[in-house]
Every structure is written in structure tokens, then in C-alpha cells.
Scaffold this motif. Sequence first.
Motif, mmCIF file in Angstrom:
data_model
loop_
_atom_site.group_PDB
_atom_site.id
_atom_site.type_symbol
_atom_site.label_atom_id
_atom_site.label_comp_id
_atom_site.label_asym_id
_atom_site.label_seq_id
_atom_site.Cartn_x
_atom_site.Cartn_y
_atom_site.Cartn_z
ATOM 1 N N TYR A 35 0.860 -1.175 0.000
ATOM 2 C CA TYR A 35 0.000 0.000 0.000
ATOM 3 C C TYR A 35 0.897 1.226 0.000
ATOM 4 C CZ TYR A 35 -3.835 -3.037 1.468
ATOM 5 O OH TYR A 35 -4.782 -4.017 1.523
ATOM 6 N N CYS A 36 0.533 2.237 -0.763
ATOM 7 C CA CYS A 36 1.250 3.513 -0.733
ATOM 8 C C CYS A 36 0.333 4.507 -0.041
ATOM 9 C CB CYS A 36 1.541 4.001 -2.149
ATOM 10 S SG CYS A 36 2.794 3.056 -3.014
ATOM 11 N N THR A 79 -1.476 12.594 -11.062
ATOM 12 C CA THR A 79 -0.560 11.656 -10.413
ATOM 13 C C THR A 79 0.386 11.075 -11.453
ATOM 14 O OG1 THR A 79 -0.410 9.750 -8.908
ATOM 15 C CG2 THR A 79 -2.089 9.635 -10.609
ATOM 16 N N GLU A 80 1.612 10.833 -11.043
ATOM 17 C CA GLU A 80 2.625 10.215 -11.895
ATOM 18 C C GLU A 80 3.254 9.085 -11.090
ATOM 19 O OE1 GLU A 80 5.667 12.552 -14.265
ATOM 20 O OE2 GLU A 80 6.924 11.690 -12.672
ATOM 21 N N VAL A 81 3.221 7.879 -11.630
ATOM 22 C CA VAL A 81 3.743 6.718 -10.925
ATOM 23 C C VAL A 81 4.921 6.152 -11.702
ATOM 24 C CG1 VAL A 81 3.232 4.417 -10.045
ATOM 25 C CG2 VAL A 81 1.464 6.173 -10.010
ATOM 26 N N THR A 82 6.036 5.957 -11.019
ATOM 27 C CA THR A 82 7.210 5.319 -11.617
ATOM 28 C C THR A 82 7.440 3.993 -10.910
ATOM 29 O OG1 THR A 82 8.220 7.437 -12.155
ATOM 30 C CG2 THR A 82 9.687 5.531 -12.075
ATOM 31 N N LEU A 83 7.563 2.943 -11.707
ATOM 32 C CA LEU A 83 7.887 1.606 -11.204
ATOM 33 C C LEU A 83 9.334 1.312 -11.561
ATOM 34 C CD1 LEU A 83 7.490 -1.388 -10.329
ATOM 35 C CD2 LEU A 83 6.653 -1.807 -12.641
ATOM 36 N N ASN A 84 10.146 1.013 -10.569
ATOM 37 C CA ASN A 84 11.495 0.493 -10.769
ATOM 38 C C ASN A 84 11.479 -0.928 -10.238
ATOM 39 O OD1 ASN A 84 12.944 2.902 -11.741
ATOM 40 N ND2 ASN A 84 12.401 3.706 -9.748
ATOM 41 N N TRP A 85 11.936 -1.889 -11.031
ATOM 42 C CA TRP A 85 11.916 -3.277 -10.595
ATOM 43 C C TRP A 85 13.292 -3.907 -10.781
ATOM 44 C CZ3 TRP A 85 13.253 -6.950 -14.165
ATOM 45 C CH2 TRP A 85 13.156 -6.601 -15.507
ATOM 46 N N VAL A 123 11.228 -10.658 -7.137
ATOM 47 C CA VAL A 123 11.337 -9.370 -7.823
ATOM 48 C C VAL A 123 10.975 -8.269 -6.837
ATOM 49 C CG1 VAL A 123 10.407 -7.928 -9.681
ATOM 50 C CG2 VAL A 123 10.828 -10.367 -10.077
ATOM 51 N N ARG A 124 11.902 -7.333 -6.680
ATOM 52 C CA ARG A 124 11.657 -6.160 -5.833
ATOM 53 C C ARG A 124 11.055 -5.077 -6.708
ATOM 54 N NH1 ARG A 124 13.252 -3.509 -1.099
ATOM 55 N NH2 ARG A 124 13.273 -1.251 -1.372
ATOM 56 N N THR A 125 9.963 -4.478 -6.229
ATOM 57 C CA THR A 125 9.325 -3.374 -6.934
ATOM 58 C C THR A 125 9.363 -2.141 -6.044
ATOM 59 O OG1 THR A 125 7.198 -4.212 -6.137
ATOM 60 C CG2 THR A 125 7.800 -4.760 -8.390
ATOM 61 N N ASP A 126 9.841 -1.058 -6.610
ATOM 62 C CA ASP A 126 9.864 0.235 -5.921
ATOM 63 C C ASP A 126 8.996 1.197 -6.709
ATOM 64 O OD1 ASP A 126 11.880 -0.350 -3.843
ATOM 65 O OD2 ASP A 126 13.213 -0.599 -5.562
ATOM 66 N N PHE A 127 7.978 1.748 -6.043
ATOM 67 C CA PHE A 127 7.054 2.672 -6.677
ATOM 68 C C PHE A 127 7.261 4.069 -6.109
ATOM 69 C CE2 PHE A 127 5.119 -1.471 -6.889
ATOM 70 C CZ PHE A 127 4.615 -1.528 -8.174
ATOM 71 N N THR A 128 7.340 5.055 -6.987
ATOM 72 C CA THR A 128 7.383 6.455 -6.583
ATOM 73 C C THR A 128 6.139 7.113 -7.164
ATOM 74 O OG1 THR A 128 9.788 6.483 -6.586
ATOM 75 C CG2 THR A 128 8.679 8.616 -6.670
ATOM 76 N N VAL A 129 5.294 7.649 -6.302
ATOM 77 C CA VAL A 129 4.052 8.293 -6.714
ATOM 78 C C VAL A 129 4.198 9.785 -6.450
ATOM 79 C CG1 VAL A 129 1.556 8.370 -6.397
ATOM 80 C CG2 VAL A 129 2.782 6.201 -6.066
ATOM 81 N N ARG A 130 4.121 10.575 -7.528
ATOM 82 C CA ARG A 130 4.187 12.035 -7.404
ATOM 83 C C ARG A 130 2.801 12.586 -7.698
ATOM 84 N NH1 ARG A 130 8.751 10.601 -10.094
ATOM 85 N NH2 ARG A 130 10.669 10.885 -8.924
ATOM 86 N N CYS A 141 6.942 3.559 -1.969
ATOM 87 C CA CYS A 141 6.607 2.283 -1.365
ATOM 88 C C CYS A 141 7.256 1.171 -2.160
ATOM 89 C CB CYS A 141 5.090 2.103 -1.298
ATOM 90 S SG CYS A 141 4.262 2.342 -2.871
ATOM 91 N N SER A 142 7.419 0.024 -1.557
ATOM 92 C CA SER A 142 8.077 -1.081 -2.249
ATOM 93 C C SER A 142 7.581 -2.418 -1.703
ATOM 94 C CB SER A 142 9.590 -0.979 -2.113
ATOM 95 O OG SER A 142 9.957 -1.047 -0.752
#
Length: 148
Positions: A35-36, A79-85, A123-130, A141-142
Motif C-alpha cells: 500500500y502507498c 498523479t505520476e507513478v514510476t515503477l522500478n523493478w 522481484v523487488r518493486t519500488d514505486f514512486t508516486v508524485r 513504497c516497495s
Amino acid sequence: MFKIARLAVAATALTAIALSGAGTASAADSWIVTYCRGMSPNVVDVPYSGQIIGSQYNSPGVPTFTIHAGGSVWGGYGTEVTLNWTNLATGASGSETQRGSVGFVIGNGSTMYFRPPTGGGPVRTDFTVRNSGLLPQEVNCSGVSEIA
């Protein structure tokens, strides 16, 4: 005494069943990644709350990460969401960004879908929500998911 022992065995069995599939993707599986949560960019509003769900349906090594954004009392914001995995077994990694809008609390919020070719393994997921608005906010959140 016998009744207590029987309850303990039953509880242990239920716990083992409940934990056996936690966080693991299979041919027809979905799970909550994370959850973010953070402050709304509209300040006097409901807090930002985004749920990220992972799923994998007959697509080995290609999960779907769905982000269900919350809502706003005042009519929404961008909103802008970036997923780094990163695949922790292979070292493969990638990044993707999507944009949308968070709508009214009553009605549709923004839903975004990411389908990264992660390959199998953890798999690690890192989400950045702007989130834009009166006072722009960033929420990070990750989570880690076991991808089939």
C-alpha cells in the motif's frame, strides 16, 4: 488438555496453509504487493492511499502490477507513478512511468497497469508516486514478489 492440544494442531495447520502461498505468483494468482499512503496534495482532503496488486495469469516471467489510486473530496489531482523493478535472482531491472489523475472519492480513481518482463524469481518493486495539487507530494513504497 486434549481439546487444547487439538486446537493448537488445527491452528498450526491453518497457519501453514495460509502462509504457504503468500507472495507467490502462479498460473492464476493475485496478491497485494503493498500500500502507498501519504498526505494528499490538496492538504485538506482524504489522505492519498494507493493499493498495488500483483497478478500473473498464464504469463511466465511477466507479472502485472495494478495501482488503484485513492480519491479526492475536491475533484482530483494529477498523479505520476514510476515503477522500478529488479529481479533479485538474475539482476535484470527496468523502469516505467505512467501518468493519470485521481478522481472524486465517489466515482473512479486512477488505475494504472504495469507489465514488466521481470523473469521468474524474487522481484523487488519500488514505486514512486508524485501527486500534483496545492502542495505536491511524493510517496514511496516497495515490495517483493515471487514471480513464476
